[in-house]
Motif scaffolding. Structure first.
Motif, short mmCIF file in Angstrom:
data_model
loop_
_atom_site.label_atom_id
_atom_site.label_comp_id
_atom_site.label_asym_id
_atom_site.label_seq_id
_atom_site.Cartn_x
_atom_site.Cartn_y
_atom_site.Cartn_z
N ALA A 57 -5.03 7.75 7.20
CA ALA A 57 -3.70 8.09 7.74
C ALA A 57 -3.31 7.14 8.87
CB ALA A 57 -3.69 9.53 8.23
N GLU A 58 -4.26 6.82 9.73
CA GLU A 58 -3.98 5.89 10.83
C GLU A 58 -3.62 4.51 10.28
OE1 GLU A 58 -6.78 7.59 14.43
OE2 GLU A 58 -7.68 6.31 12.90
N PHE A 59 -4.38 4.05 9.31
CA PHE A 59 -4.12 2.75 8.70
C PHE A 59 -2.72 2.75 8.09
CE2 PHE A 59 -3.97 -0.28 5.27
CZ PHE A 59 -4.58 -1.40 5.82
N HIS A 60 -2.39 3.81 7.39
CA HIS A 60 -1.08 3.92 6.74
C HIS A 60 0.04 3.87 7.78
CE1 HIS A 60 2.23 5.75 4.43
NE2 HIS A 60 1.60 5.24 3.38
N GLN A 61 -0.11 4.62 8.85
CA GLN A 61 0.91 4.64 9.90
C GLN A 61 1.09 3.26 10.52
OE1 GLN A 61 -0.45 7.76 12.54
NE2 GLN A 61 1.09 9.18 11.76
N GLN A 62 -0.02 2.58 10.79
CA GLN A 62 0.05 1.28 11.45
C GLN A 62 0.66 0.20 10.57
OE1 GLN A 62 -3.89 0.29 12.78
NE2 GLN A 62 -3.76 1.61 14.58
N HIS A 63 0.51 0.32 9.26
CA HIS A 63 0.90 -0.77 8.37
C HIS A 63 2.07 -0.45 7.45
CE1 HIS A 63 -2.51 -3.11 9.69
NE2 HIS A 63 -3.23 -2.00 9.59
N GLN A 64 2.63 0.76 7.54
CA GLN A 64 3.71 1.15 6.63
C GLN A 64 4.92 0.24 6.74
OE1 GLN A 64 3.62 3.33 4.14
NE2 GLN A 64 5.70 2.79 3.58
N ALA A 65 5.37 -0.05 7.95
CA ALA A 65 6.57 -0.87 8.12
C ALA A 65 6.35 -2.27 7.56
CB ALA A 65 6.97 -0.94 9.59
N ALA A 66 5.18 -2.84 7.81
CA ALA A 66 4.88 -4.18 7.30
C ALA A 66 4.79 -4.17 5.78
CB ALA A 66 3.58 -4.69 7.90
N ALA A 67 4.21 -3.13 5.21
CA ALA A 67 4.09 -3.03 3.75
C ALA A 67 5.48 -2.91 3.12
CB ALA A 67 3.23 -1.83 3.37
N CYS A 68 6.37 -2.16 3.72
CA CYS A 68 7.74 -2.03 3.20
C CYS A 68 8.46 -3.37 3.28
CB CYS A 68 8.51 -0.97 3.98
SG CYS A 68 7.99 0.71 3.61
N ALA A 69 8.32 -4.05 4.39
CA ALA A 69 8.98 -5.35 4.56
C ALA A 69 8.44 -6.36 3.55
CB ALA A 69 8.79 -5.86 5.99
N GLU A 70 7.14 -6.37 3.34
CA GLU A 70 6.53 -7.29 2.38
C GLU A 70 7.00 -6.98 0.97
OE1 GLU A 70 3.97 -10.43 1.02
OE2 GLU A 70 5.06 -9.98 2.86
N ALA A 71 7.07 -5.71 0.61
CA ALA A 71 7.56 -5.33 -0.72
C ALA A 71 9.00 -5.76 -0.91
CB ALA A 71 7.42 -3.82 -0.91
N GLN A 72 9.82 -5.60 0.11
CA GLN A 72 11.21 -6.03 0.01
C GLN A 72 11.32 -7.54 -0.14
OE1 GLN A 72 12.86 -4.17 3.50
NE2 GLN A 72 13.20 -2.24 2.43
N ARG A 73 10.47 -8.27 0.56
CA ARG A 73 10.45 -9.73 0.44
C ARG A 73 10.07 -10.14 -0.98
NH1 ARG A 73 7.18 -14.03 0.27
NH2 ARG A 73 5.26 -12.83 0.32
#
Length: 67
Positions: free
Chosen positions: A6-22
């Motif tokens: 859960a901590e990993f997910h919280q820390q990296h969710q925004a970056a993962a979304c941005a990368e997916a959009q890219r």
């Protein structure tokens, strides 16, 4: 000590979304070559948990785009 999932997910969710959009934005440019290209991009992401987050977000973007 390893951080929780859960901590990993919280820390990296925004970056993962941005990368997916890219990655998804390249679909219109690469067209037929996009699938192989995006697979290679996902394969190179580390750690694997982050790559999975990006993959799930990419799938969500594709599902939203379909009529």
């Amino acid at each position: 000590m390893d951080q929780s999932r859960a901590e990993f997910h919280q820390q990296h969710q925004a970056a993962a979304c941005a990368e997916a959009q890219r990655l998804y934005a390249e679909k219109a440019i690469l067209q037929g070559a996009w699938l192989n290209w995006v697979a290679a991009q996902l394969y190179n992401l580390r750690p694997a948990a982050y790559a999975s987050m990006v993959r799930r977000e990419l799938q969500r973007l594709q599902e939203q785009a379909q009529p």
